[in-house]
Design a protein around this motif. Sequence first.
Motif, short mmCIF file in Angstrom:
data_model
loop_
_atom_site.label_atom_id
_atom_site.label_comp_id
_atom_site.label_asym_id
_atom_site.label_seq_id
_atom_site.Cartn_x
_atom_site.Cartn_y
_atom_site.Cartn_z
N PHE A 47 25.90 57.11 -15.43
CA PHE A 47 26.95 58.07 -15.72
C PHE A 47 28.28 57.45 -15.32
CE2 PHE A 47 23.79 61.31 -16.17
CZ PHE A 47 24.40 62.36 -16.85
N THR A 48 29.35 57.88 -15.97
CA THR A 48 30.70 57.46 -15.59
C THR A 48 31.43 58.69 -15.07
OG1 THR A 48 30.75 55.74 -17.28
CG2 THR A 48 32.86 56.47 -16.41
N LEU A 49 31.86 58.58 -13.80
CA LEU A 49 32.67 59.65 -13.23
C LEU A 49 34.13 59.36 -13.57
CD1 LEU A 49 31.10 60.22 -9.68
CD2 LEU A 49 30.49 61.24 -11.88
N ARG A 50 34.82 60.34 -14.13
CA ARG A 50 36.22 60.19 -14.52
C ARG A 50 37.10 61.00 -13.57
NH1 ARG A 50 37.88 57.36 -19.31
NH2 ARG A 50 36.00 56.78 -20.40
N PHE A 51 38.16 60.31 -13.07
CA PHE A 51 39.11 60.92 -12.15
C PHE A 51 40.50 60.90 -12.77
CE2 PHE A 51 35.67 59.25 -9.63
CZ PHE A 51 35.46 60.18 -8.63
N ALA A 52 41.30 61.90 -12.44
CA ALA A 52 42.69 61.92 -12.90
C ALA A 52 43.42 60.73 -12.29
CB ALA A 52 43.37 63.23 -12.50
N SER A 53 44.38 60.20 -13.05
CA SER A 53 45.16 59.06 -12.57
C SER A 53 46.60 59.49 -12.33
CB SER A 53 45.13 57.95 -13.61
OG SER A 53 46.10 56.98 -13.32
N ASP A 54 47.14 59.07 -11.21
CA ASP A 54 48.54 59.32 -10.89
C ASP A 54 49.30 58.00 -10.84
OD1 ASP A 54 48.16 62.07 -10.71
OD2 ASP A 54 47.58 61.96 -8.61
#
Length: 165
Positions: A47-54
């Motif tokens: 699985f690929t966990l996606r996180f918001a980017s700042d």
Amino acid sequence: MSDPTVSDPAEFLAQEAAARSALAEIAPRRQIGALLRADPEPDANVFTLRFASDVPGYPHWEWAAVLGRVDAESTPTVLEVGLMPGEGALVPPAWVPWSERFAEYKAQHDDDSDDVDSRDDSDIDSTADAESQSDGDAESEAADEPMIEETSEATAEAEGSPAQE
């Protein structure tokens, strides 16, 4: 009924701390935002966990941490991390092979050479005459100037030291 080739993301989501830790090795923690989702990969154990980017200058990009495991009984571990374009992210155009780009270039320049061939010969003759006249002027000016040869004596005098004999 669920697809048997896709695992339950709960075990992968439980590894959010490990994913964040791996991402922190390549980016400041302040640039890693909230967990957005867990995307299944073709392999049921990935699985690929996606996180918001700042990250300044990268709107709509997302941090990605790919997690995998050997089998359904294993604990998922981090395989790789990176910054990936998300929905609406600015990305470069599709790559075009050199041979296709060159073919377009060649076709364009073949069209341009047709324009050159359509000129009449009088245009070419007048251009050549003008160039030969301007070259002749430069040669005659150079012939009028005296040539100065610098000798070791002249150089020594200019430097303020006596000439060697």
